[in-house]
Structure formats: C-alpha cells, structure tokens
Design an enzyme around this catalytic site. Structure first.
Site, mmCIF file in Angstrom:
data_model
loop_
_atom_site.group_PDB
_atom_site.id
_atom_site.type_symbol
_atom_site.label_atom_id
_atom_site.label_comp_id
_atom_site.label_asym_id
_atom_site.label_seq_id
_atom_site.Cartn_x
_atom_site.Cartn_y
_atom_site.Cartn_z
ATOM 1 C CD GLU A 81 0.942 0.414 2.954
ATOM 2 O OE1 GLU A 81 0.875 1.663 2.869
ATOM 3 O OE2 GLU A 81 1.952 -0.172 3.369
ATOM 4 C CD GLU A 223 6.421 2.341 -2.163
ATOM 5 O OE1 GLU A 223 7.273 1.792 -2.870
ATOM 6 O OE2 GLU A 223 6.495 3.535 -1.825
#
Length: 228
Positions: A81, A223
C-alpha cells in the site's frame, strides 16, 4: 525507481498499482488501475473516514482485482500500500479490534521524533474516544480505515477464496488482514508472513496471528517491499 519497482523488476514479479482514491486523480499510466472510490477519506478524529457505501466499494475493488488475477492463473499474490498517515489508520484499527493499548500499536511511521510520536498518540486517542461504540470489523474499517486498507481487506478474502498463497507484507497490510480474518478466520490458513517490519505495532500484530515471519530486516517502506 521505488524499492518495489526494483524488487519486482529484478525478480520478474508482476506489479500492479491500483488507485482506490488518492486525494487528486492521477493521469493514466501503464500498470495503473483506476478503481477510485472518492478523492481521499475524511478526518476520523471528527467523523468516520468512509461511508458504508464507500467501504463496500473499496472492498469490492480489491475482490475484483484478485478475481481477475485468479482467472489468469495467479496462485501466489501479495499486497502492499501507499497512503498518507496510514500507520495512524492501521494503529486505530489494530487497537480497536485487538483491545491492545494504543501505545503498543503506534510507532514512528515515516520517522517521527519522540515529540511527534507523543502528538500522534494523543490525536489517535482522541479519535478512538470519538467513536467509543464501534466494534464490528466492518464498522471499525469504515471508521478508521482508508480506501487502500479496505481494498486489501477484500483482496485477502478473495485470494483465500481462490486458494492462493498470500504473502503478507508489513504493518498496514497486516492491519487489513486483521479485518479480513475477523470476517473469515480461514483467511489465515493461506498466509505466509514475509517479514517483521520496523513499525512498532507490527510485532504485536504478528503475535496476534500467532505468526512467525520469514525475515526481520527493519524495513519500513510499505508498497509490498517486504512481501516481494
């Protein structure tokens, strides 16, 4: 140029970036999937971050992306994310669903000093006090989560239903998994916990899952880098 781009390029992993609703719309780009729900979420110190309809739309976006990959034959998947202040969102979700004290759940995020951490905890305590009766997993998600956390919640549920191996990333991805596991505990049977991040709450969250992470590299990148 981000770490996740380097990792995936180096090892031949497919990378997909899904915009579920950052503040400003992004221009079309290869590898960017538009699943926008709204222009960002609301301030959860004052009101729920998402409406029930927005929460459902974000969850469904995560489900739809995973089912698309399942149809293409994917059987191993991981989620990461990007989001502004989403360690704060994850800390509130974690604290409310586990009952652990906020101090255990709240860390430095992108590198706050001691005064910054103290201010962060004070604000998050106010937020939790603002919503004292919220306890159902979906209600907790709507109140304190972001679109990315909701989308990952749906993605975990869909990946487990598709019998995929799920590579679990760091703190925020694990907070989304907590919501998914409270909805369907069977999700955890499909999870491999890739690493223990440097964010304070993650180790306690892994303990909640009774999980042994494969790596502990002090990563705090998000991420999906730990999963990669």
């Amino acid at each position: 140029g981000a770490a996740i781009n380097v990792f995936t390029r180096l090892h031949g992993l497919a990378l997909e970036v899904v915009d579920v609703g950052v503040r400003a719309p992004l221009p079309a780009s290869p590898g960017l999937v538009n699943c926008r729900v709204a222009n960002g979420t609301r301030n959860f110190v004052e009101q729920p971050a998402m409406t029930p309809a927005e929460t459902g739309a974000a969850i469904n976006a995560g489900i739809a992306r995973v089912l698309r990959h399942a149809q293409q034959g994917t059987n191993v998947i991981g989620f990461g994310e990007m989001g502004i202040a989403n360690t704060s969102a994850a800390a509130c979700v974690m604290s409310r669903l586990t009952g652990l004290p906020l101090e255990t759940c709240t860390g430095r995020g992108t590198g706050l000093d001691d005064a910054g951490v103290a201010r962060k905890r004070e604000i998050l305590a106010r937020a939790l006090a603002q919503h004292p009766d919220v306890s159902d997993p979906l209600d907790v998600l709507a109140t304190f989560g972001g679109f990315e956390i909701a989308a990952m919640t749906g993605a975990y549920l869909a990946a487990a239903a598709s019998r995929m191996v799920i590579l679990v990333d760091g703190f925020i991805a694990s907070a989304a998994l907590l919501v998914a596991a409270r909805i369907d505990p069977n999700v955890l049977q499909y999870c491999v916990f890739s690493h223990c991040s440097h964010e304070q709450g993650h180790r306690a969250l892994l303990a909640e899952f009774k999980a042994e992470p494969l790596l502990a590299l002090d990563l705090r990148l998000g991420e999906g880098t730990g999963a990669a």
